[in-house]
Design a protein around this motif. Sequence first.
Motif, PDB file in Angstrom:
ATOM      1  N   LEU A   1      -5.482  -6.518  -4.347  1.00 30.53           N
ATOM      2  CA  LEU A   1      -4.234  -7.150  -4.751  1.00 30.53           C
ATOM      3  C   LEU A   1      -4.424  -8.110  -5.918  1.00 30.53           C
ATOM      4  CD1 LEU A   1      -1.243  -7.778  -4.148  1.00 30.53           C
ATOM      5  CD2 LEU A   1      -2.046  -9.512  -2.565  1.00 30.53           C
ATOM      6  N   ILE A   2      -5.485  -8.878  -5.910  1.00 35.61           N
ATOM      7  CA  ILE A   2      -5.696  -9.887  -6.951  1.00 35.61           C
ATOM      8  C   ILE A   2      -5.853  -9.243  -8.333  1.00 35.61           C
ATOM      9  CG2 ILE A   2      -7.235 -11.730  -7.735  1.00 35.61           C
ATOM     10  CD1 ILE A   2      -7.641 -12.386  -4.721  1.00 35.61           C
ATOM     11  N   PRO A   3      -6.704  -8.219  -8.503  1.00 35.37           N
ATOM     12  CA  PRO A   3      -6.759  -7.580  -9.829  1.00 35.37           C
ATOM     13  C   PRO A   3      -5.453  -6.881 -10.216  1.00 35.37           C
ATOM     14  CG  PRO A   3      -8.673  -6.967  -8.536  1.00 35.37           C
ATOM     15  CD  PRO A   3      -7.750  -7.704  -7.628  1.00 35.37           C
ATOM     16  N   PHE A   4      -4.752  -6.316  -9.230  1.00 36.86           N
ATOM     17  CA  PHE A   4      -3.465  -5.673  -9.488  1.00 36.86           C
ATOM     18  C   PHE A   4      -2.475  -6.691 -10.045  1.00 36.86           C
ATOM     19  CE2 PHE A   4       0.738  -4.192  -8.074  1.00 36.86           C
ATOM     20  CZ  PHE A   4       0.738  -2.899  -8.586  1.00 36.86           C
ATOM     21  N   ALA A   5      -2.401  -7.866  -9.413  1.00 42.09           N
ATOM     22  CA  ALA A   5      -1.483  -8.909  -9.875  1.00 42.09           C
ATOM     23  C   ALA A   5      -1.939  -9.501 -11.205  1.00 42.09           C
ATOM     24  CB  ALA A   5      -1.373 -10.004  -8.820  1.00 42.09           C
ATOM     25  N   ALA A   6      -3.247  -9.536 -11.455  1.00 40.27           N
ATOM     26  CA  ALA A   6      -3.745 -10.039 -12.736  1.00 40.27           C
ATOM     27  C   ALA A   6      -3.310  -9.123 -13.885  1.00 40.27           C
ATOM     28  CB  ALA A   6      -5.260 -10.168 -12.698  1.00 40.27           C
ATOM     29  N   VAL A   7      -3.322  -7.826 -13.648  1.00 41.17           N
ATOM     30  CA  VAL A   7      -2.838  -6.881 -14.665  1.00 41.17           C
ATOM     31  C   VAL A   7      -1.342  -7.103 -14.899  1.00 41.17           C
ATOM     32  CG1 VAL A   7      -2.432  -4.440 -15.161  1.00 41.17           C
ATOM     33  CG2 VAL A   7      -4.627  -5.180 -14.259  1.00 41.17           C
ATOM     34  N   GLY A   8      -0.596  -7.333 -13.823  1.00 42.04           N
ATOM     35  CA  GLY A   8       0.831  -7.620 -13.964  1.00 42.04           C
ATOM     36  C   GLY A   8       1.089  -8.904 -14.734  1.00 42.04           C
ATOM     37  N   ALA A   9       0.261  -9.929 -14.509  1.00 41.94           N
ATOM     38  CA  ALA A   9       0.398 -11.177 -15.254  1.00 41.94           C
ATOM     39  C   ALA A   9       0.062 -10.969 -16.730  1.00 41.94           C
ATOM     40  CB  ALA A   9      -0.501 -12.248 -14.647  1.00 41.94           C
ATOM     41  N   LEU A  10      -0.916 -10.126 -17.007  1.00 45.31           N
ATOM     42  CA  LEU A  10      -1.269  -9.820 -18.388  1.00 45.31           C
ATOM     43  C   LEU A  10      -0.129  -9.080 -19.095  1.00 45.31           C
ATOM     44  CD1 LEU A  10      -3.544  -9.890 -20.520  1.00 45.31           C
ATOM     45  CD2 LEU A  10      -4.235  -7.667 -19.657  1.00 45.31           C
ATOM     46  N   ILE A  11       0.481  -8.138 -18.406  1.00 43.58           N
ATOM     47  CA  ILE A  11       1.635  -7.426 -18.969  1.00 43.58           C
ATOM     48  C   ILE A  11       2.779  -8.402 -19.236  1.00 43.58           C
ATOM     49  CG2 ILE A  11       3.430  -5.718 -18.449  1.00 43.58           C
ATOM     50  CD1 ILE A  11       1.274  -4.138 -16.926  1.00 43.58           C
ATOM     51  N   ALA A  12       2.992  -9.343 -18.315  1.00 45.05           N
ATOM     52  CA  ALA A  12       4.051 -10.332 -18.502  1.00 45.05           C
ATOM     53  C   ALA A  12       3.753 -11.238 -19.696  1.00 45.05           C
ATOM     54  CB  ALA A  12       4.210 -11.168 -17.233  1.00 45.05           C
TER      55      ALA A  12
ATOM     56  N   VAL B   1       6.251  -5.367  -6.527  1.00 43.92           N
ATOM     57  CA  VAL B   1       5.325  -4.523  -5.761  1.00 43.92           C
ATOM     58  C   VAL B   1       4.154  -5.361  -5.257  1.00 43.92           C
ATOM     59  CG1 VAL B   1       3.687  -2.607  -5.948  1.00 43.92           C
ATOM     60  CG2 VAL B   1       5.981  -2.382  -6.905  1.00 43.92           C
ATOM     61  N   ALA B   2       3.619  -6.239  -6.103  1.00 41.65           N
ATOM     62  CA  ALA B   2       2.513  -7.099  -5.691  1.00 41.65           C
ATOM     63  C   ALA B   2       2.933  -8.052  -4.575  1.00 41.65           C
ATOM     64  CB  ALA B   2       1.982  -7.883  -6.892  1.00 41.65           C
ATOM     65  N   LEU B   3       4.156  -8.547  -4.640  1.00 40.14           N
ATOM     66  CA  LEU B   3       4.653  -9.449  -3.595  1.00 40.14           C
ATOM     67  C   LEU B   3       4.784  -8.722  -2.261  1.00 40.14           C
ATOM     68  CD1 LEU B   3       5.646 -12.404  -3.364  1.00 40.14           C
ATOM     69  CD2 LEU B   3       7.939 -11.522  -3.677  1.00 40.14           C
ATOM     70  N   ILE B   4       5.284  -7.501  -2.276  1.00 34.03           N
ATOM     71  CA  ILE B   4       5.388  -6.715  -1.043  1.00 34.03           C
ATOM     72  C   ILE B   4       4.000  -6.434  -0.482  1.00 34.03           C
ATOM     73  CG2 ILE B   4       6.077  -4.468  -0.114  1.00 34.03           C
ATOM     74  CD1 ILE B   4       8.437  -4.574  -2.131  1.00 34.03           C
ATOM     75  N   TRP B   5       3.070  -6.082  -1.372  1.00 28.12           N
ATOM     76  CA  TRP B   5       1.694  -5.821  -0.964  1.00 28.12           C
ATOM     77  C   TRP B   5       1.050  -7.087  -0.388  1.00 28.12           C
ATOM     78  CZ3 TRP B   5      -2.252  -3.382  -4.891  1.00 28.12           C
ATOM     79  CH2 TRP B   5      -3.406  -3.007  -4.222  1.00 28.12           C
ATOM     80  N   MET B   6       1.382  -8.256  -0.956  1.00 32.54           N
ATOM     81  CA  MET B   6       0.846  -9.519  -0.462  1.00 32.54           C
ATOM     82  C   MET B   6       1.312  -9.785   0.970  1.00 32.54           C
ATOM     83  SD  MET B   6       1.552 -13.380  -1.723  1.00 32.54           S
ATOM     84  CE  MET B   6       3.157 -13.351  -0.944  1.00 32.54           C
ATOM     85  N   VAL B   7       2.581  -9.495   1.249  1.00 35.28           N
ATOM     86  CA  VAL B   7       3.102  -9.701   2.604  1.00 35.28           C
ATOM     87  C   VAL B   7       2.373  -8.802   3.598  1.00 35.28           C
ATOM     88  CG1 VAL B   7       5.160  -9.446   4.047  1.00 35.28           C
ATOM     89  CG2 VAL B   7       5.339 -10.511   1.803  1.00 35.28           C
ATOM     90  N   VAL B   8       2.099  -7.563   3.196  1.00 34.55           N
ATOM     91  CA  VAL B   8       1.349  -6.653   4.069  1.00 34.55           C
ATOM     92  C   VAL B   8      -0.077  -7.159   4.253  1.00 34.55           C
ATOM     93  CG1 VAL B   8       0.426  -4.316   4.262  1.00 34.55           C
ATOM     94  CG2 VAL B   8       2.772  -4.662   3.499  1.00 34.55           C
ATOM     95  N   ALA B   9      -0.681  -7.697   3.195  1.00 34.34           N
ATOM     96  CA  ALA B   9      -2.073  -8.173   3.269  1.00 34.34           C
ATOM     97  C   ALA B   9      -2.196  -9.461   4.066  1.00 34.34           C
ATOM     98  CB  ALA B   9      -2.631  -8.370   1.869  1.00 34.34           C
ATOM     99  N   LEU B  10      -1.090 -10.103   4.419  1.00 38.25           N
ATOM    100  CA  LEU B  10      -1.153 -11.301   5.253  1.00 38.25           C
ATOM    101  C   LEU B  10      -1.378 -10.966   6.726  1.00 38.25           C
ATOM    102  CD1 LEU B  10       1.611 -13.570   3.713  1.00 38.25           C
ATOM    103  CD2 LEU B  10      -0.850 -13.893   3.591  1.00 38.25           C
ATOM    104  N   VAL B  11      -1.187  -9.699   7.092  1.00 30.56           N
ATOM    105  CA  VAL B  11      -1.465  -9.267   8.462  1.00 30.56           C
ATOM    106  C   VAL B  11      -2.970  -9.418   8.686  1.00 30.56           C
ATOM    107  CG1 VAL B  11      -1.407  -7.296  10.035  1.00 30.56           C
ATOM    108  CG2 VAL B  11       0.487  -7.695   8.459  1.00 30.56           C
ATOM    109  N   PRO B  12      -3.400 -10.000   9.809  1.00 31.48           N
ATOM    110  CA  PRO B  12      -4.809 -10.344   9.992  1.00 31.48           C
ATOM    111  C   PRO B  12      -5.823  -9.230   9.725  1.00 31.48           C
ATOM    112  CG  PRO B  12      -3.524 -11.363  11.703  1.00 31.48           C
ATOM    113  CD  PRO B  12      -2.583 -10.514  10.908  1.00 31.48           C
ATOM    114  N   LEU B  13      -5.622  -8.029  10.185  1.00 26.49           N
ATOM    115  CA  LEU B  13      -6.620  -6.989   9.979  1.00 26.49           C
ATOM    116  C   LEU B  13      -6.469  -6.265   8.640  1.00 26.49           C
ATOM    117  CD1 LEU B  13      -6.866  -5.501  13.565  1.00 26.49           C
ATOM    118  CD2 LEU B  13      -8.448  -7.030  12.415  1.00 26.49           C
ATOM    119  N   LEU B  14      -5.474  -6.628   7.859  1.00 25.96           N
ATOM    120  CA  LEU B  14      -5.269  -5.993   6.564  1.00 25.96           C
ATOM    121  C   LEU B  14      -5.603  -6.937   5.410  1.00 25.96           C
ATOM    122  CD1 LEU B  14      -1.948  -4.099   7.272  1.00 25.96           C
ATOM    123  CD2 LEU B  14      -4.269  -3.203   7.317  1.00 25.96           C
ATOM    124  N   GLY B  15      -6.345  -7.998   5.691  1.00 20.57           N
ATOM    125  CA  GLY B  15      -6.709  -8.967   4.661  1.00 20.57           C
ATOM    126  C   GLY B  15      -7.608  -8.402   3.588  1.00 20.57           C
ATOM    127  N   TRP B  16      -8.289  -7.300   3.866  1.00 23.14           N
ATOM    128  CA  TRP B  16      -9.139  -6.662   2.857  1.00 23.14           C
ATOM    129  C   TRP B  16      -8.321  -6.188   1.662  1.00 23.14           C
ATOM    130  CZ3 TRP B  16      -7.540  -1.783   1.903  1.00 23.14           C
ATOM    131  CH2 TRP B  16      -6.807  -1.148   2.906  1.00 23.14           C
TER     132      TRP B  16
END
Length: 82
Positions: free
Chosen positions: A31-42, A11-26
Motif C-alpha cells: 500500500l505504501i509504494p502504491f500511495a507514493a506513486v499516487g502522490a507523485l502523480i498528484a 483506491v488507496a484509501l479503500i485498500w488502507m481500510v482493508v489493511a487495518l484488519v489485523p491479519l491483513l496488515g501485510w
Amino acid sequence: MGLISLLWGIVALIWMVVALVPLLGWGNWFLIPFAAVGALIAAIGILFTHPSKRGRAWTGLILNGIVIVVGVFRLGLGGGIV
C-alpha cells in the motif's frame, strides 16, 4: 492528472481500510509504494495544471499522504518496521 490522482487516492484509501484488519496488515507493504506513486502523480498534476483547476490534484495528494502516514504508523504499531 488530477482525476487520476484522486481516483488513485480513493483506491488507496479503500485498500488502507482493508489493511487495518489485523491479519491483513501485510497489505501495508504494498500500500505504501502504491500511495507514493499516487502522490507523485498528484504532484505532477499540481505542477502542470492551471491554478484554477488544481483541486482534484490537491485532494489526491492529501488522500495519498494520509494513506502513507497511516500505513507507516500501522506497520510501526504491528512491528512490521524493524
